[in-house]
Design a protein around this motif. Structure first.
Motif, mmCIF file in Angstrom:
data_model
loop_
_atom_site.group_PDB
_atom_site.id
_atom_site.type_symbol
_atom_site.label_atom_id
_atom_site.label_comp_id
_atom_site.label_asym_id
_atom_site.label_seq_id
_atom_site.Cartn_x
_atom_site.Cartn_y
_atom_site.Cartn_z
ATOM 1 N N LEU A 202 0.885 -1.175 -0.048
ATOM 2 C CA LEU A 202 -0.017 -0.017 -0.082
ATOM 3 C C LEU A 202 0.910 1.205 -0.079
ATOM 4 O O LEU A 202 0.493 2.287 -0.728
ATOM 5 C CB LEU A 202 -0.810 0.005 1.100
ATOM 6 C CG LEU A 202 -2.085 1.144 1.292
ATOM 7 C CD1 LEU A 202 -3.163 0.747 0.030
ATOM 8 C CD2 LEU A 202 -2.744 1.044 2.561
ATOM 9 N N GLU A 213 -2.044 6.592 2.527
ATOM 10 C CA GLU A 213 -2.209 5.008 2.501
ATOM 11 C C GLU A 213 -3.861 4.987 3.215
ATOM 12 O O GLU A 213 -4.678 4.368 2.888
ATOM 13 C CB GLU A 213 -1.369 4.551 3.445
ATOM 14 C CG GLU A 213 0.146 4.350 2.995
ATOM 15 C CD GLU A 213 1.009 3.730 3.947
ATOM 16 O OE1 GLU A 213 0.429 2.486 4.459
ATOM 17 O OE2 GLU A 213 2.168 3.957 3.746
ATOM 18 N N ARG A 214 -4.134 6.154 4.097
ATOM 19 C CA ARG A 214 -5.527 5.866 4.687
ATOM 20 C C ARG A 214 -6.458 6.283 3.685
ATOM 21 O O ARG A 214 -7.494 5.696 3.698
ATOM 22 C CB ARG A 214 -5.422 6.921 5.824
ATOM 23 C CG ARG A 214 -6.822 7.121 6.434
ATOM 24 C CD ARG A 214 -6.888 7.963 7.843
ATOM 25 N NE ARG A 214 -6.277 7.283 8.755
ATOM 26 C CZ ARG A 214 -6.184 7.905 9.964
ATOM 27 N NH1 ARG A 214 -6.803 9.089 10.270
ATOM 28 N NH2 ARG A 214 -5.288 7.500 11.081
ATOM 29 N N GLN A 217 -6.884 3.217 1.203
ATOM 30 C CA GLN A 217 -8.102 2.196 2.076
ATOM 31 C C GLN A 217 -9.334 2.338 1.783
ATOM 32 O O GLN A 217 -10.278 1.476 1.549
ATOM 33 C CB GLN A 217 -7.485 2.052 3.615
ATOM 34 C CG GLN A 217 -6.112 1.394 3.849
ATOM 35 C CD GLN A 217 -6.247 -0.391 3.680
ATOM 36 O OE1 GLN A 217 -7.240 -0.983 2.899
ATOM 37 N NE2 GLN A 217 -5.327 -1.051 4.328
ATOM 38 N N ARG A 218 -9.707 3.812 2.261
ATOM 39 C CA ARG A 218 -11.034 4.225 1.788
ATOM 40 C C ARG A 218 -11.469 4.075 0.525
ATOM 41 O O ARG A 218 -12.617 3.624 0.218
ATOM 42 C CB ARG A 218 -11.140 5.852 2.383
ATOM 43 C CG ARG A 218 -11.052 5.819 3.840
ATOM 44 C CD ARG A 218 -11.853 7.303 4.244
ATOM 45 N NE ARG A 218 -10.824 8.304 3.920
ATOM 46 C CZ ARG A 218 -9.754 8.896 4.196
ATOM 47 N NH1 ARG A 218 -9.523 8.791 5.376
ATOM 48 N NH2 ARG A 218 -9.246 9.912 3.917
ATOM 49 N N PHE A 220 -10.529 1.916 -1.828
ATOM 50 C CA PHE A 220 -10.575 0.375 -1.910
ATOM 51 C C PHE A 220 -11.899 -0.092 -1.505
ATOM 52 O O PHE A 220 -12.764 -0.680 -1.791
ATOM 53 C CB PHE A 220 -9.591 -0.430 -1.335
ATOM 54 C CG PHE A 220 -8.057 -0.602 -2.188
ATOM 55 C CD1 PHE A 220 -8.425 -1.569 -3.395
ATOM 56 C CD2 PHE A 220 -7.089 0.174 -2.204
ATOM 57 C CE1 PHE A 220 -7.378 -1.619 -4.330
ATOM 58 C CE2 PHE A 220 -6.169 -0.105 -3.183
ATOM 59 C CZ PHE A 220 -6.190 -0.885 -3.929
ATOM 60 N N HIS A 221 -12.236 0.290 -0.148
ATOM 61 C CA HIS A 221 -13.347 -0.078 0.358
ATOM 62 C C HIS A 221 -14.743 0.468 -0.519
ATOM 63 O O HIS A 221 -15.831 -0.120 -0.483
ATOM 64 C CB HIS A 221 -13.816 0.423 1.838
ATOM 65 C CG HIS A 221 -12.948 -0.474 2.794
ATOM 66 N ND1 HIS A 221 -13.354 -1.564 3.130
ATOM 67 C CD2 HIS A 221 -11.896 -0.208 3.406
ATOM 68 C CE1 HIS A 221 -12.788 -2.347 4.119
ATOM 69 N NE2 HIS A 221 -11.638 -1.226 4.313
ATOM 70 N N SER A 227 -10.828 -4.403 1.463
ATOM 71 C CA SER A 227 -9.757 -3.788 2.112
ATOM 72 C C SER A 227 -8.630 -4.058 0.987
ATOM 73 O O SER A 227 -8.814 -4.932 -0.237
ATOM 74 C CB SER A 227 -9.136 -4.280 3.301
ATOM 75 O OG SER A 227 -8.655 -5.781 3.086
ATOM 76 N N TRP A 228 -7.594 -3.023 0.894
ATOM 77 C CA TRP A 228 -6.703 -3.403 0.249
ATOM 78 C C TRP A 228 -5.891 -4.847 0.050
ATOM 79 O O TRP A 228 -5.942 -5.166 -1.065
ATOM 80 C CB TRP A 228 -5.404 -2.285 0.432
ATOM 81 C CG TRP A 228 -4.043 -2.820 0.132
ATOM 82 C CD1 TRP A 228 -3.058 -3.255 1.297
ATOM 83 C CD2 TRP A 228 -3.325 -2.907 -1.027
ATOM 84 N NE1 TRP A 228 -1.954 -3.496 0.625
ATOM 85 C CE2 TRP A 228 -2.083 -3.578 -0.727
ATOM 86 C CE3 TRP A 228 -3.696 -2.830 -2.537
ATOM 87 C CZ2 TRP A 228 -1.262 -3.781 -1.665
ATOM 88 C CZ3 TRP A 228 -2.774 -3.376 -3.295
ATOM 89 C CH2 TRP A 228 -1.531 -3.576 -3.089
ATOM 90 N N ASN A 229 -5.731 -5.372 1.237
ATOM 91 C CA ASN A 229 -5.099 -6.740 1.289
ATOM 92 C C ASN A 229 -6.048 -7.637 0.567
ATOM 93 O O ASN A 229 -5.659 -8.378 0.195
ATOM 94 C CB ASN A 229 -4.857 -6.974 2.839
ATOM 95 C CG ASN A 229 -4.005 -8.215 2.831
ATOM 96 O OD1 ASN A 229 -2.964 -8.235 2.418
ATOM 97 N ND2 ASN A 229 -4.491 -9.186 3.555
#
Length: 285
Positions: A202, A213-214, A217-218, A220-221, A227-229
């Motif tokens: 990420l 990065e935060r 993550q948002r 991707f959701h 989540s990214w992972n």
């Protein structure tokens, strides 16, 4: 994923000292993993399949374009033996041709780009034909390659220079920092679709995209529901399913191709997501 590679020589392709060769071929499983002593630009004209490029495997589809430098091992494969054919246009040329083309250039960035290509410093990379510009150029190159008309070679060199200019321009356009923010996340997904077998994080995507990065993550959701992972794991397992169904590669090789060096980790993740082991899945396809 290292494997032996044959070396193709330009002498076997170039005719009458033309230093240029154009073809349109239906890819198969018989062409060997290979490198060459010439430069190549390959364009996916029809179908879908895979590009075994160096140590990675890229899923390819119509509109994808690849620059392949001297000594870089690769091969194209169709998605299956009995499905839609994978049709590829190949434009291969000697670096000895580049000084002649560079003499017609006046843009400093383009000249540097061509000299970088000539010196072997330009790395393998992939692009996508967003406006059918490459499709039209490859159609013209292929049509004129066998032309008996006067000055056919000079005309081909002009088309090749246009192709190299478009390659240079798409490289400039591909810089994420110059893209509208609302399209950058789609660029990220496209990047992952072509680089899922590489080491990814990420933090690396944040650096490339300019997002935190935060915020990534948002995104991707919001756009994938994962989540990214979880998205990366699902993408890699989907790619591995395609390889298991469409290639004879060993399971350990498939695991490495999609980014997992530990085959046990890959097996456990594959079963958790699909409910089957990779071997069970392959036996059912």
């Amino acid at each position: 994923m290292q494997r032996p590679a044959e070396t193709y020589r330009g002498d076997g392709f170039f005719r009458q000292n033309q230093l240029l060769y154009i073809n349109r071929s239906s890819e198969s499983f018989t062409v060997p993993f290979h490198n060459h002593d010439f430069l190549e630009i390959a364009f996916i004209a029809e179908g879908e399949g895979f590009h075994y490029a160096g140590d990675t495997v890229l899923k390819v589809r119509k509109g994808d374009l690849f620059y392949i430098p001297i000594g870089y091992s690769h091969v194209f494969r169709p998605a299956s033996t009995n499905g839609t054919p994978l049709i590829v246009h190949n434009c291969v040329f000697s670096p000895l041709l580049l000084p002649k083309l560079t003499a017609f250039a006046s843009d400093g960035g383009l000249i540097a780009f061509l000299k970088e290509m000539e010196s072997g410093l330009l790395d393998f990379h992939a692009r996508q034909d967003r406006n059918d510009r490459f499709q039209k150029l490859f159609a013209q190159l292929y049509e004129n390659y066998a032309s008996p008309l006067a000055a056919a070679t000079e005309y081909l060199h002009g088309l090749l220079l246009q192709l190299l200019i478009e390659l240079y321009r798409t490289g400039e356009e591909a810089e994420w920092g110059t893209r509208p923010k609302e399209t950058i996340f789609q660029d990220i997904l496209h990047y992952l679709d072509h680089h899922y077998g590489q080491e990814l994080s990420l933090a690396k995507l944040a650096q490339k995209s300019g997002f935190s990065e935060r915020h990534l993550q948002r995104l991707f959701h919001r756009h994938t529901g994962q989540s990214w992972n979880s998205y990366l794991q699902s993408l890699r397992i989907q790619k591995s399913r395609e390889l298991l169904a469409g290639t004879p590669d060993k399971i350990s090789a498939v695991a490495e191709a999609v980014g997992y060096k530990d085959v046990q980790t890959f097996n456990a993740l594959f079963k958790r997501i699909t409910g089957l082991t990779p071997r069970q899945y392959r036996s059912m396809t």
